[in-house]
Every structure is written in C-alpha cells, then in structure tokens.
Design an enzyme around this catalytic site. Structure first.
Site, PDB file in Angstrom:
ATOM      1  N   GLU A 129      -0.903  -5.037  37.303  1.00  0.00           N
ATOM      2  CA  GLU A 129      -0.914  -3.859  36.427  1.00  0.00           C
ATOM      3  C   GLU A 129       0.425  -3.127  36.356  1.00  0.00           C
ATOM      4  O   GLU A 129       0.552  -1.966  36.774  1.00  0.00           O
ATOM      5  CB  GLU A 129      -2.017  -2.899  36.858  1.00  0.00           C
ATOM      6  N   GLU A 152      -9.598  -8.652  37.529  1.00  0.00           N
ATOM      7  CA  GLU A 152     -10.323  -7.483  38.031  1.00  0.00           C
ATOM      8  C   GLU A 152     -11.345  -7.050  36.993  1.00  0.00           C
ATOM      9  O   GLU A 152     -11.069  -7.068  35.793  1.00  0.00           O
ATOM     10  CB  GLU A 152      -9.398  -6.291  38.306  1.00  0.00           C
TER      11      GLU A 152
END
Length: 454
Positions: free
Chosen positions: A163, A355
């Site tokens: 991320e 995720e």
C-alpha cells in the site's frame, strides 16, 4: 467450478502489527516504534512493543493456522530487525528469526509470501531523509538483495511494497501515520517517485540474488469505482474513474500501477501535478517497470459512479442507511468483482487479493467462544463477488484474508479487530472465532460452500 483447482487460500499479517519484541535481539528502531511512543499519536497510547508476541509464539501460531487448512501466509519482514540502521551492518539474530519462521511454515505445509516493506521503515534512514533522499531506492535495493540471498532457497513468492498510497499520504501528507509528516505536494511527488524506483530496484535485486525461481508482485490499495447499474454507460464511467485521478492524485491507481505495469507515467497524473510533478530521468520508467509475475491488490471499500446526463462520470452518494464496519468503512462487495475485472483487462497479470477483511468489535462470549456473524456475512458477500469474477475468466490466483489474527491496527491501536483468531492482549491467549471455522470450510471446499458460479 469458479475458483481454479490450484486456487491459493491464505491469510496475512505484518511484522510491526504482530511480532512485538521491539528492542529484542539487536533490532533497530522503526518509524512506527518512535511514532507509537509519541504522545497523542495512537489511540490511548497503544504501541506495538508486544503486539501479539508472534516473535516468541510463531510456532504455536503456525500450528493453529494449520488446523484451519491455511495454504499460504503473507508475512512481512521488519527491515530494522535484520538491518538495524537500514543499511550496512547485519543483525544475525533478526535473520535467524525469519529463517525459523519460514522453516516452521514449510514444515506445516504453508507457503510463505514475503512482503519486504509493510511500513516499519528504519528510523536511522528516516533521520537521513527517508523516502525523500535520492539514495532511498539504493537502500531498499540493498535490503531486498540481503533478504533474497538469505531466504530464496525456501521462498519463491515476493511482494515489494504494501500500500504505497497509504504510507506516502497518511505518513507524509496528513501525518496520522508514521513518520507523522505534513509535507507539500511537491515533496509527496518526489517521495512517490523514489518509492517507485525502490520497487523497481528491489525487483532487480531479488531476481539477481534468488537461489530459486522468483515470482514477484506488489500489493497496492485497490481504489475501485463500481457502476451504479450494469448498463454499458455506467460500466464505462466506473472504468474511466478507476483509471483516472478523480480528485485524489496520490491515491489514484494510475499514479502507481500505470508506471509499474504499463511502463510509463500516466499523462493525466503528471498534468494534475503540474509544476510539482517529479523529475523523471530517461531510464527511470524502464527501471520502475521491471517485469512482474502477478498483480497483488488490497480490497476493502469502494465508491459508486454512474454516467451523468452529459455522459461524464459522476459520483453516486452512499445511502444514509449503508452498512459500515467498526472503522466506519463502507461495505461495498461489488469491488471484488469490478476491481479484478478492470485490473485484469488493463494490466493482464494474474491477480492475488493480498488483503481483504473486516474490522469488528469482537469479544469473548459467556460460552468462551468468539461469535462474529458480521465478519462471516461480510466475507460471504465479498468472496461471492470474487467468485463471479473468476467464473467469468478473470485470472484470480489466490486470496489472503486480512488478517490471520487480531493485531495492532496502526493509529487505531488495539481498538479494532480484523482477525480470524481472537487475541487476548493481556494473556496472549488465542481463540478461533466462528469466522475461522467458516473460512476453514471455504478452504476445504475451494469456495464451493459459497455457492458455485457456473
């Protein structure tokens, strides 16, 4: 059957969120060690000093995961645990921990997927300018090469960054995450470029030092806009917005994924930055786009769009009665269909959901169990949408639930629980939640328990 026979069912966690042992066996400081010890930065002053004590309890944890049938575990390496200053001197005790962790996973027939950077940046490198320093990509390359040389005889699957949108913006723009900076846009553009260069150099370093075939990807946030209806106009509006700046420059997909997978900065991104755009050297784009093997992506929430009266995309407000998680995130399972579909169309790489999960307020019931029906409902909705994408030909290779167990949720501390496994942070007792047993059945049936999609 919607999911391939070799579909990979896994779960994930990150070093700072689970390991603890923050000053044990020669580990250096990370920016999160410093940030969490700074007053008023984290909910109720929580730190990751102990977290889930996974550093000492990894064998116990892995044995529990095996009972669920987990096929793969996405872990991250604590950079300052192995290189306390970020570069230079090695900490052998840190390397030994990851040796033992990897070996224990393999003994339990759980495939390791290793993420090199999940936000715990070495504090000593931060003191030298961190991601703003033009040498930052060289630092990351050195670290990546060290890990490849040490682990690649047993590890074949690598993820460079987790991320980047989040650690760049929340850590360096809003300051609500470590290192807690509030920098101008020009500096953010410089950081973003250095992060992309770091990714490219890490890919090179892994391939140059790997002792076994390396499969490499990354794990950005999937910022998806899904269509209000399945009309051709609304679908095209959602596709356009998913691959545009759309009032969110550094969180946009095109800021990160286009340079990496298409080989060049997106003109719309550069135009939006104007004079603040990074200075891109001739060889930079080729380095950033060093070939990858898969597209990892983290999915939690998205936004709805439609084609406006003038044909241009426009946002659709979320209804006031919308479903929300404990973190007040919108529940939008549609992104698990449209996200993989759009990304596969544009980038053409096998997709791993690296995720996906639900923050919840879980507690131990009077019967000693942890009942979390909301998590089961959330996952049913999201995985059913992923199943639809797979059934329509999107190359979905695997799914990693976030997270395997409750852990330290960054600036939220221990307030919210994402885990399939409940952790009592005072006693370190682990309790399988109802969702863990539910997920075990999903794994055992390769998703058929969700309802097969033909």
């Amino acid at each position: 059957m919607a999911f391939k026979k070799d579909f990979l069912w896994g779960a994930a966690a990150a070093s700072y969120q689970v390991e603890g042992a923050w000053k044990t066996d020669g580990k250096g400081l990370s920016v999160w060690d410093v940030f969490s010890h700074t007053p008023k930065k984290v909910y109720e002053g929580h730190t990751g000093d102990v977290a889930c004590d996974h550093y000492h309890r990894y064998a116990e944890d892995i044995a529990l995961w095996k009972t669920l049938g987990i096929k793969a575990y996405r872990l991250s390496i604590s950079w300052p645990r192995v290189l306390p200053d970020g570069t230079g001197a090695r900490n052998e005790k840190g390397f030994e921990f990851y040796d033992k962790l990897i070996d224990e996973l393999l003994r339990n027939e759980i495939t390791p997927y290793v993420t090199l950077f999940h936000w715990d940046y070495p504090y000593q490198l931060y003191c030298r300018g961190g991601w703003l320093n033009p040498d930052s990509s060289e630092w990351f390359s050195e670290y990546a090469g060290e890990m490849a040389r040490r682990l690649s005889d047993r590890v074949q699957h690598w993820i460079t960054l987790n991320e980047p949108q989040v650690f760049v913006t929340l850590g360096h723009e809003s300051g609500i995450h470590a290192p807690g900076l509030k920098l101008p846009r020009k500096d953010l553009a410089r950081i973003s470029h250095n992060v992309l260069l770091s990714h490219g150099r890490a890919v090179q370093a892994i391939r140059a030092n790997a002792k076994s075939p390396a499969s490499i990807g990354l794990a950005p946030v999937g910022r998806v806009r899904y269509p209000a209806t399945e009309s051709a106009a609304d679908i095209e509006a959602a596709r356009q917005c998913t691959f545009s700046v759309f009032n969110d420059i550094f969180f946009s997909n095109i800021a990160w994924m286009d340079p990496i997978f298409l080989g060049h900065y997106n003109p719309e991104f550069l135009q939006a930055l104007g004079a603040d755009a990074p200075k891109v050297k001739a060889a930079d784009e080729a380095l950033i786009a060093h070939p990858l093997d898969f597209f990892g992506v983290n999915f939690y929430r998205g936004d709805c769009v439609r084609a406006g009266a003038d044909g241009r995309p426009e946002s659709v407000p979320h209804p006031p009665h919308r479903d929300l998680t404990a973190l007040r995130w919108n529940v939008t399972p549609q992104i698990m269909y449209w996200g993989p579909k759009f990304y596969y169309e544009r980038y053409g790489k096998p997709i791993y959901i690296t995720e996906n999960g639900l923050s919840n307020i879980d507690w131990i019931s009077a019967d000693g169990k942890v009942h979390d029906p909301v998590r089961i409902e959330f996952l049913t909705r999201y995985l059913s949408q992923l199943q639809r994408a797979a059934s329509e030909g999107v190359d979905v290779a695997g799914y990693f639930h976030w997270s395997i167990m409750d852990n330290y949720e960054w600036a939220e501390g221990y307030k919210d629980r994402f885990g399939l496994i409940y952790v009592d942070y005072e006693t370190q007792e682990r309790i399988l939640k109802d969702s863990a047993f539910w997920y075990a059945n999903v794994i055992a049936t390769n998703g058929q328990s969700l309802g097969a999609k033909e």
